[in-house]
Design a protein around this motif. Structure first.
Motif, PDB file in Angstrom:
ATOM      1  N   ASP A   7       0.829  -1.207   0.000  1.00 62.58           N
ATOM      2  CA  ASP A   7       0.000   0.000   0.000  1.00 62.58           C
ATOM      3  C   ASP A   7       0.863   1.255   0.000  1.00 62.58           C
ATOM      4  O   ASP A   7       1.890   1.333   0.689  1.00 62.58           O
ATOM      5  CB  ASP A   7      -0.910   0.029   1.234  1.00 62.58           C
ATOM      6  N   LEU A   8       0.424   2.259  -0.747  1.00 59.55           N
ATOM      7  CA  LEU A   8       1.085   3.559  -0.743  1.00 59.55           C
ATOM      8  C   LEU A   8       0.706   4.302   0.528  1.00 59.55           C
ATOM      9  O   LEU A   8      -0.475   4.362   0.903  1.00 59.55           O
ATOM     10  CB  LEU A   8       0.656   4.365  -1.970  1.00 59.55           C
ATOM     11  N   VAL A   9       1.696   4.852   1.219  1.00 64.58           N
ATOM     12  CA  VAL A   9       1.442   5.570   2.475  1.00 64.58           C
ATOM     13  C   VAL A   9       2.257   6.854   2.512  1.00 64.58           C
ATOM     14  O   VAL A   9       3.232   7.022   1.766  1.00 64.58           O
ATOM     15  CB  VAL A   9       1.800   4.703   3.713  1.00 64.58           C
ATOM     16  N   ARG A  10       1.824   7.749   3.377  1.00 69.33           N
ATOM     17  CA  ARG A  10       2.592   8.954   3.669  1.00 69.33           C
ATOM     18  C   ARG A  10       2.911   8.924   5.157  1.00 69.33           C
ATOM     19  O   ARG A  10       2.025   8.707   5.992  1.00 69.33           O
ATOM     20  CB  ARG A  10       1.817  10.217   3.304  1.00 69.33           C
ATOM     21  N   VAL A  11       4.185   9.151   5.478  1.00 69.98           N
ATOM     22  CA  VAL A  11       4.633   9.016   6.862  1.00 69.98           C
ATOM     23  C   VAL A  11       5.481  10.218   7.268  1.00 69.98           C
ATOM     24  O   VAL A  11       5.960  10.979   6.420  1.00 69.98           O
ATOM     25  CB  VAL A  11       5.462   7.720   7.056  1.00 69.98           C
ATOM     26  N   ARG A  12       5.635  10.378   8.573  1.00 67.83           N
ATOM     27  CA  ARG A  12       6.539  11.382   9.118  1.00 67.83           C
ATOM     28  C   ARG A  12       7.620  10.667   9.908  1.00 67.83           C
ATOM     29  O   ARG A  12       7.351   9.742  10.676  1.00 67.83           O
ATOM     30  CB  ARG A  12       5.783  12.355  10.017  1.00 67.83           C
ATOM     31  N   LEU A  13       8.861  11.091   9.707  1.00 67.35           N
ATOM     32  CA  LEU A  13       9.980  10.502  10.422  1.00 67.35           C
ATOM     33  C   LEU A  13       9.995  11.006  11.855  1.00 67.35           C
ATOM     34  O   LEU A  13      10.077  12.204  12.103  1.00 67.35           O
ATOM     35  CB  LEU A  13      11.296  10.845   9.725  1.00 67.35           C
ATOM     36  N   GLU A  14       9.882  10.098  12.807  1.00 72.34           N
ATOM     37  CA  GLU A  14       9.850  10.441  14.227  1.00 72.34           C
ATOM     38  C   GLU A  14      11.183  10.209  14.931  1.00 72.34           C
ATOM     39  O   GLU A  14      11.516  10.895  15.889  1.00 72.34           O
ATOM     40  CB  GLU A  14       8.760   9.614  14.935  1.00 72.34           C
ATOM     41  N   GLU A  15      11.948   9.244  14.452  1.00 73.40           N
ATOM     42  CA  GLU A  15      13.199   8.903  15.150  1.00 73.40           C
ATOM     43  C   GLU A  15      14.149   8.219  14.173  1.00 73.40           C
ATOM     44  O   GLU A  15      13.735   7.423  13.333  1.00 73.40           O
ATOM     45  CB  GLU A  15      12.897   7.977  16.333  1.00 73.40           C
ATOM     46  N   ALA A  16      15.435   8.534  14.286  1.00 69.02           N
ATOM     47  CA  ALA A  16      16.480   7.891  13.489  1.00 69.02           C
ATOM     48  C   ALA A  16      17.665   7.618  14.399  1.00 69.02           C
ATOM     49  O   ALA A  16      18.132   8.514  15.105  1.00 69.02           O
ATOM     50  CB  ALA A  16      16.899   8.781  12.321  1.00 69.02           C
ATOM     51  N   VAL A  17      18.164   6.397  14.385  1.00 66.91           N
ATOM     52  CA  VAL A  17      19.271   6.006  15.254  1.00 66.91           C
ATOM     53  C   VAL A  17      20.392   5.440  14.382  1.00 66.91           C
ATOM     54  O   VAL A  17      20.381   4.253  14.028  1.00 66.91           O
ATOM     55  CB  VAL A  17      18.822   4.960  16.295  1.00 66.91           C
ATOM     56  N   PRO A  18      21.371   6.252  13.991  1.00 69.85           N
ATOM     57  CA  PRO A  18      22.436   5.787  13.094  1.00 69.85           C
ATOM     58  C   PRO A  18      23.225   4.603  13.620  1.00 69.85           C
ATOM     59  O   PRO A  18      23.684   3.769  12.842  1.00 69.85           O
ATOM     60  CB  PRO A  18      23.328   7.028  12.954  1.00 69.85           C
ATOM     61  N   VAL A  19      23.392   4.505  14.931  1.00 70.98           N
ATOM     62  CA  VAL A  19      24.230   3.444  15.482  1.00 70.98           C
ATOM     63  C   VAL A  19      23.622   2.067  15.241  1.00 70.98           C
ATOM     64  O   VAL A  19      24.332   1.062  15.164  1.00 70.98           O
ATOM     65  CB  VAL A  19      24.474   3.669  16.994  1.00 70.98           C
ATOM     66  N   THR A  20      22.287   1.995  15.098  1.00 70.43           N
ATOM     67  CA  THR A  20      21.637   0.716  14.817  1.00 70.43           C
ATOM     68  C   THR A  20      21.039   0.666  13.414  1.00 70.43           C
ATOM     69  O   THR A  20      20.690  -0.411  12.937  1.00 70.43           O
ATOM     70  CB  THR A  20      20.511   0.450  15.824  1.00 70.43           C
ATOM     71  N   GLY A  21      20.892   1.830  12.789  1.00 69.69           N
ATOM     72  CA  GLY A  21      20.254   1.876  11.482  1.00 69.69           C
ATOM     73  C   GLY A  21      18.741   1.858  11.549  1.00 69.69           C
ATOM     74  O   GLY A  21      18.073   1.657  10.539  1.00 69.69           O
ATOM     75  N   GLY A  22      18.181   2.075  12.739  1.00 67.72           N
ATOM     76  CA  GLY A  22      16.741   2.006  12.918  1.00 67.72           C
ATOM     77  C   GLY A  22      16.037   3.323  12.634  1.00 67.72           C
ATOM     78  O   GLY A  22      16.554   4.402  12.944  1.00 67.72           O
ATOM     79  N   LEU A  23      14.848   3.242  12.047  1.00 68.01           N
ATOM     80  CA  LEU A  23      14.005   4.404  11.779  1.00 68.01           C
ATOM     81  C   LEU A  23      12.602   4.115  12.302  1.00 68.01           C
ATOM     82  O   LEU A  23      12.102   2.995  12.175  1.00 68.01           O
ATOM     83  CB  LEU A  23      13.929   4.698  10.275  1.00 68.01           C
ATOM     84  N   ARG A  24      11.966   5.137  12.858  1.00 65.88           N
ATOM     85  CA  ARG A  24      10.571   4.995  13.311  1.00 65.88           C
ATOM     86  C   ARG A  24       9.730   6.074  12.652  1.00 65.88           C
ATOM     87  O   ARG A  24      10.095   7.251  12.655  1.00 65.88           O
ATOM     88  CB  ARG A  24      10.463   5.106  14.836  1.00 65.88           C
ATOM     89  N   PHE A  25       8.619   5.650  12.073  1.00 67.37           N
ATOM     90  CA  PHE A  25       7.708   6.553  11.375  1.00 67.37           C
ATOM     91  C   PHE A  25       6.372   6.649  12.097  1.00 67.37           C
ATOM     92  O   PHE A  25       5.994   5.770  12.877  1.00 67.37           O
ATOM     93  CB  PHE A  25       7.441   6.052   9.946  1.00 67.37           C
ATOM     94  N   GLU A  26       5.647   7.728  11.752  1.00 68.11           N
ATOM     95  CA  GLU A  26       4.250   7.867  12.156  1.00 68.11           C
ATOM     96  C   GLU A  26       3.426   7.931  10.878  1.00 68.11           C
ATOM     97  O   GLU A  26       3.765   8.648   9.931  1.00 68.11           O
ATOM     98  CB  GLU A  26       4.034   9.138  12.965  1.00 68.11           C
ATOM     99  N   LEU A  27       2.361   7.163  10.846  1.00 63.90           N
ATOM    100  CA  LEU A  27       1.513   7.122   9.662  1.00 63.90           C
ATOM    101  C   LEU A  27       0.644   8.368   9.577  1.00 63.90           C
ATOM    102  O   LEU A  27      -0.036   8.738  10.531  1.00 63.90           O
ATOM    103  CB  LEU A  27       0.621   5.876   9.710  1.00 63.90           C
ATOM    104  N   LEU A  28       0.666   9.016   8.420  1.00 68.50           N
ATOM    105  CA  LEU A  28      -0.161  10.200   8.184  1.00 68.50           C
ATOM    106  C   LEU A  28      -1.310   9.895   7.233  1.00 68.50           C
ATOM    107  O   LEU A  28      -2.428  10.363   7.448  1.00 68.50           O
ATOM    108  CB  LEU A  28       0.697  11.334   7.604  1.00 68.50           C
ATOM    109  N   GLU A  29      -1.025   9.177   6.177  1.00 66.27           N
ATOM    110  CA  GLU A  29      -2.052   8.802   5.219  1.00 66.27           C
ATOM    111  C   GLU A  29      -1.825   7.374   4.774  1.00 66.27           C
ATOM    112  O   GLU A  29      -0.695   6.918   4.660  1.00 66.27           O
ATOM    113  CB  GLU A  29      -2.016   9.710   3.979  1.00 66.27           C
ATOM    114  N   GLY A  30      -2.923   6.684   4.502  1.00 65.59           N
ATOM    115  CA  GLY A  30      -2.821   5.319   4.013  1.00 65.59           C
ATOM    116  C   GLY A  30      -3.930   4.458   4.565  1.00 65.59           C
ATOM    117  O   GLY A  30      -4.716   4.892   5.420  1.00 65.59           O
ATOM    118  N   GLY A  31      -3.993   3.258   4.062  1.00 71.34           N
ATOM    119  CA  GLY A  31      -5.028   2.344   4.500  1.00 71.34           C
ATOM    120  C   GLY A  31      -6.244   2.400   3.594  1.00 71.34           C
ATOM    121  O   GLY A  31      -6.492   3.389   2.912  1.00 71.34           O
ATOM    122  N   SER A  32      -6.988   1.310   3.573  1.00 74.99           N
ATOM    123  CA  SER A  32      -8.184   1.210   2.757  1.00 74.99           C
ATOM    124  C   SER A  32      -9.148   0.247   3.422  1.00 74.99           C
ATOM    125  O   SER A  32      -8.812  -0.409   4.413  1.00 74.99           O
ATOM    126  CB  SER A  32      -7.835   0.722   1.351  1.00 74.99           C
TER     127      SER A  32
END
Length: 413
Positions: free
Chosen positions: A341-366
């Motif tokens: 599914d196509l979604v639009r998200v906002r980046l909430e957190e990025a941790v370079p030491v682990t390579g982890g990213l956390r998003f918040e969903l803004l648009e998407g779903g059906s």
């Protein structure tokens, strides 16, 4: 190896020769492609007529046999990281794809086949690159998923790469092409090294032994040694001790190959997280690349970055994980978040030491398909207490999860 093909691309003969290789021009893929496209430079202009055009014609001939053979035809984007002179990440882009790359790949595949054939003819035991057919369980899961897209998939006893290629052609250029390609890739077995040959399913070849990169792959070096011994090319060929250890060697290099793939993936994730750390709060478009009982993995369109959306941020509803259609489905709202599914998200957190990213969903779903979600035995989890128009605002309905990495991709080549 010197190979002779007929006009239909079928190999008529081949001959191995021991000698020294010298790259006289050291051309890049881009240089060759530009020359063939009518834009030669100082290095390629003198080689265009005597070398490059005949080579290209030979490549076009062997592609006829390749198309008749029908190997698995997956074409997934590969992202490249550009690093500036100051050592910082300058950008992330989709890697170049030139037909000149396919030219080299096709001739390398043919050379690998020749190596396996000659080793067998000389009764030398070698390490093969093998790729098993998909398991029955994965085929059933794939067929059930494709059925949700109104796509039929024959999963009879004699499954061939052509079965998958038909599906890939059917969805090419549609909104489902990326997701179907991804699910087809995940349905494949992992290619490994083994002295016991079962053939290569993805390439649709009966025998295949890596031969073309002895300076960087140990499997290729063992094949070179076997050919040296079998063809009487010297005293530095395969020994009896090495033959007795081939099974152990094959298992070891298969393990180290997987380890190196994980290391490459982890390093790319960390580079991307470092690049995006300065863009926390920015909005991106992407597609759902993985669905679990704990949340959604999203791959961004522009950078290929993988990040996680915890289920606790999807809204005030219980979600069922429907494994057949690869979706999280709200029990009350019947909103579905499906793989691809196509979604639009906002980046909430990025941790370079682990390579982890956390998003918040803004648009998407059906709206969930009829009957979807009912197959789950229990709710996957509860979302947050707030809910936006698209299931967006984060809440506190579940444990907070830190950044996680996207789903693994299997390799069949």
């Amino acid at each position: 190896v010197r190979m002779v093909f007929d006009r239909n691309g079928n190999k008529r003969s081949h001959e191995f020769i021991r000698g020294l290789m010298k790259s006289a021009a050291s051309l890049s893929y881009k240089q060759v492609q530009q020359a063939i496209d009518g834009k030669p430079d100082d290095a390629t202009a003198p080689l265009l007529d005597p070398v490059l055009k005949p080579l290209w014609a030979a490549y076009k001939v062997i592609t006829k046999a390749r198309e008749a053979r029908g190997p698995l035809d997956l074409d997934l984007p590969e992202y490249k990281i550009d690093i500036g002179k100051d050592g910082r990440i300058a950008g992330i882009r989709i890697g170049d794809k030139f037909e000149s790359m396919k030219l080299i790949e096709e001739f390398m595949i043919q050379a690998n086949v020749c190596a396996a054939e000659t080793a067998e003819a000389q009764h030398r035991k070698v390490i093969y690159r093998i790729h098993d057919a998909p398991s029955r369980e994965k085929l059933v899961a794939l067929a059930e998923f494709l059925a949700t897209l109104n796509l039929s998939f024959a999963r009879g006893e004699n499954i061939r790469p052509a079965n998958f290629n038909r599906i890939l052609r059917e969805v090419d250029g549609t909104e489902h092409d990326r997701i179907v390609s991804d699910v087809v890739l995940r349905s494949q077995a992992q290619a490994v090294y083994s002295p016991d040959n079962i053939g290569h399913f993805g390439l649709n070849l009966r025998r295949y032994a890596h031969f073309t990169s002895p300076i960087r792959r140990y499997a290729d070096l063992t094949v070179h040694r076997a050919l040296v011994a079998g063809l009487g090319f010297g005293k530095d060929g395969q020994t009896d001790d090495e033959i007795s250890e081939l099974a152990e060697i094959a298992e070891h290099i298969s393990t180290t190959e997987r380890r190196s793939m994980i290391a490459e993936r982890d390093s790319k994730d960390r580079f991307i997280a470092a690049f995006l750390e300065a863009r926390i709060g920015a909005e991106f478009t992407g597609r759902i690349a993985g669905v679990t009982r704990f949340g959604l993995f999203v791959k961004l369109d522009d950078t290929g970055a993988d990040g996680f959306i915890p289920i606790s941020t999807l809204g005030g509803d219980y979600f069922h994980h429907d494994e057949i259609i690869h979706a999280l489905i709200g029990e009350r709202t019947r909103i579905a978040y499906r793989l691809g599914d196509l979604v639009r998200v906002r980046l909430e957190e990025a941790v370079p030491v682990t390579g982890g990213l956390r998003f918040e969903l803004l648009e998407g779903g059906s709206e969930a398909p009829k009957g979807a979600g009912a197959r789950s035995r229990a709710p996957a989890g509860r979302g947050g207490v707030k809910r936006g128009k698209y299931g967006g605002k984060s809440g506190r309905g579940g444990p907070r999860k830190g950044p996680q990495k996207g789903p693994k991709r299997s390799s069949h080549r």
